[in-house]
Design a protein around this motif. Structure first.
Motif, PDB file in Angstrom:
ATOM      1  N   LEU A  26      -4.576 103.907  33.603  1.00  0.00           N
ATOM      2  CA  LEU A  26      -5.456 102.742  33.590  1.00  0.00           C
ATOM      3  C   LEU A  26      -4.668 101.441  33.661  1.00  0.00           C
ATOM      4  CD1 LEU A  26      -8.348 103.526  31.070  1.00  0.00           C
ATOM      5  CD2 LEU A  26      -8.517 103.141  33.527  1.00  0.00           C
ATOM      6  N   CYS A  30      -5.473  98.819  36.300  1.00  0.00           N
ATOM      7  CA  CYS A  30      -6.248  97.675  35.817  1.00  0.00           C
ATOM      8  C   CYS A  30      -5.456  96.371  35.778  1.00  0.00           C
ATOM      9  CB  CYS A  30      -6.803  97.969  34.427  1.00  0.00           C
ATOM     10  SG  CYS A  30      -8.041  99.283  34.430  1.00  0.00           S
ATOM     11  N   LEU A  33      -6.032  94.950  39.148  1.00  0.00           N
ATOM     12  CA  LEU A  33      -7.473  94.717  39.278  1.00  0.00           C
ATOM     13  C   LEU A  33      -7.900  93.502  38.447  1.00  0.00           C
ATOM     14  CD1 LEU A  33     -10.347  95.481  40.142  1.00  0.00           C
ATOM     15  CD2 LEU A  33     -10.411  97.086  38.215  1.00  0.00           C
ATOM     16  N   ALA A  34      -7.465  93.431  37.196  1.00  0.00           N
ATOM     17  CA  ALA A  34      -7.814  92.286  36.341  1.00  0.00           C
ATOM     18  C   ALA A  34      -7.193  91.003  36.862  1.00  0.00           C
ATOM     19  CB  ALA A  34      -7.367  92.551  34.909  1.00  0.00           C
ATOM     20  N   VAL A  52     -17.361  97.438  36.827  1.00  0.00           N
ATOM     21  CA  VAL A  52     -16.326  97.795  35.854  1.00  0.00           C
ATOM     22  C   VAL A  52     -16.911  97.898  34.454  1.00  0.00           C
ATOM     23  CG1 VAL A  52     -14.261  96.907  34.692  1.00  0.00           C
ATOM     24  CG2 VAL A  52     -14.393  96.903  37.189  1.00  0.00           C
ATOM     25  N   LEU A 105     -12.506 102.501  31.476  1.00  0.00           N
ATOM     26  CA  LEU A 105     -12.119 101.408  32.365  1.00  0.00           C
ATOM     27  C   LEU A 105     -12.402 100.021  31.787  1.00  0.00           C
ATOM     28  CD1 LEU A 105     -11.026 100.687  35.217  1.00  0.00           C
ATOM     29  CD2 LEU A 105     -13.387 100.807  36.031  1.00  0.00           C
ATOM     30  N   VAL A 109      -9.814  96.772  31.179  1.00  0.00           N
ATOM     31  CA  VAL A 109      -9.924  95.577  32.015  1.00  0.00           C
ATOM     32  C   VAL A 109     -10.226  94.328  31.195  1.00  0.00           C
ATOM     33  CG1 VAL A 109     -11.306  94.475  33.827  1.00  0.00           C
ATOM     34  CG2 VAL A 109     -10.557  96.834  34.097  1.00  0.00           C
ATOM     35  N   SER A 157      -7.727 101.389  25.144  1.00  0.00           N
ATOM     36  CA  SER A 157      -7.947 102.533  26.029  1.00  0.00           C
ATOM     37  C   SER A 157      -7.579 103.837  25.329  1.00  0.00           C
ATOM     38  CB  SER A 157      -7.114 102.378  27.307  1.00  0.00           C
ATOM     39  OG  SER A 157      -7.452 101.194  27.987  1.00  0.00           O
TER      40      SER A 157
END
Length: 232
Positions: A26, A30, A33-34, A52, A105, A109, A157
């Motif tokens: 993750l 992430c 992505l973040a 998300v 997820l 994030v 997480s």
């Protein structure tokens, strides 16, 4: 292992390995992505944020059901995995890992988003004026200064994966040594009226969760103290 039978220790090891694997993958997924969600300018960012965050409000069994359809032998992902020689995804550790990543997820994030969005814009502007491109600014300015957010994302997480039940039961079943994690072992113990075993397993999960939460609180207090000192 103190207080655990071999079968219970096997469930604990599998749970810890699942949580560590989910957390590591993750973070790899992430962090970029973040960063894109926090610093990018695409018009689809709002929709991606909604997708998300969906596991936060979606019942785990609903997510598990659709994953079962996708990852099963007749599902598109399951068929693609079989064609690539990856073997079955449902009722396997690979399926557990995919489900855990999707379900946890938002817990990875959101702390990253908060950390990246709190970054002082003048730092990025200064780096840009010195010739640093967007990717270089992210990895050399944003990411090092967001270390507490990264650690919080990892701990959240990890802790969230420890207690997963609905998703892992739907796509993993209850196979000893393969998919039987602690939460499922607790459920089995309660169904069998073996409350002593349920107490032992629950105590381990409770202790692990408390350690993770205490670590997160410590990180937040240190970050607040650091921010307060900077403002002064």
């Amino acid at each position: 292992m103190i207080g655990l039978s071999p079968a219970e220790w096997s469930a604990l090891k599998l749970t810890l390995w699942l949580a560590l694997s989910t957390t590591g993958l993750l973070l790899l997924l992430c962090i970029p992505l973040a960063g894109w969600l926090a610093l990018g300018r695409s018009r689809v960012r709002a929709m991606v944020e909604v997708l998300v965050a969906l596991p936060l409000v979606l019942p785990p069994t609903v997510l598990g059901f659709y994953l079962l359809l996708l990852l099963g032998p007749r599902g598109p992902v399951g068929q693609a995995a079989a064609a690539l020689g990856l073997g079955p995804l449902v009722f396997s550790f690979k399926g557990l890992l995919i489900g855990s990543m999707l379900y946890s997820l938002p817990f990875a994030v959101q702390p990253l988003l908060d950390g990246f969005r709190s970054m002082r814009r003048e730092l990025l502007d200064t780096a840009a004026s010195l010739g640093a491109g967007p990717i270089e600014r992210f990895f050399r300015v944003v990411l090092p200064l967001s270390r507490p957010a990264v650690l919080s994302a990892a701990l959240l997480s990890f802790a969230h994966t420890l207690g997963e039940f609905g998703v892992v039961l739907m796509i993993g079943g209850n196979i000893a040594g393969e998919t039987r994690v602690m939460s499922i072992a607790i459920y089995d113990a309660v169904e069998a009226f073996d409350f002593a075993e349920a107490h032992r397993l629950s105590a381990w999960l409770l202790g692990l969760a408390m350690v993770c939460l205490l670590a997160i609180q410590t990180l937040r207090r240190r970050q607040q103290a650091r921010d307060g000192g900077t403002d002064q």
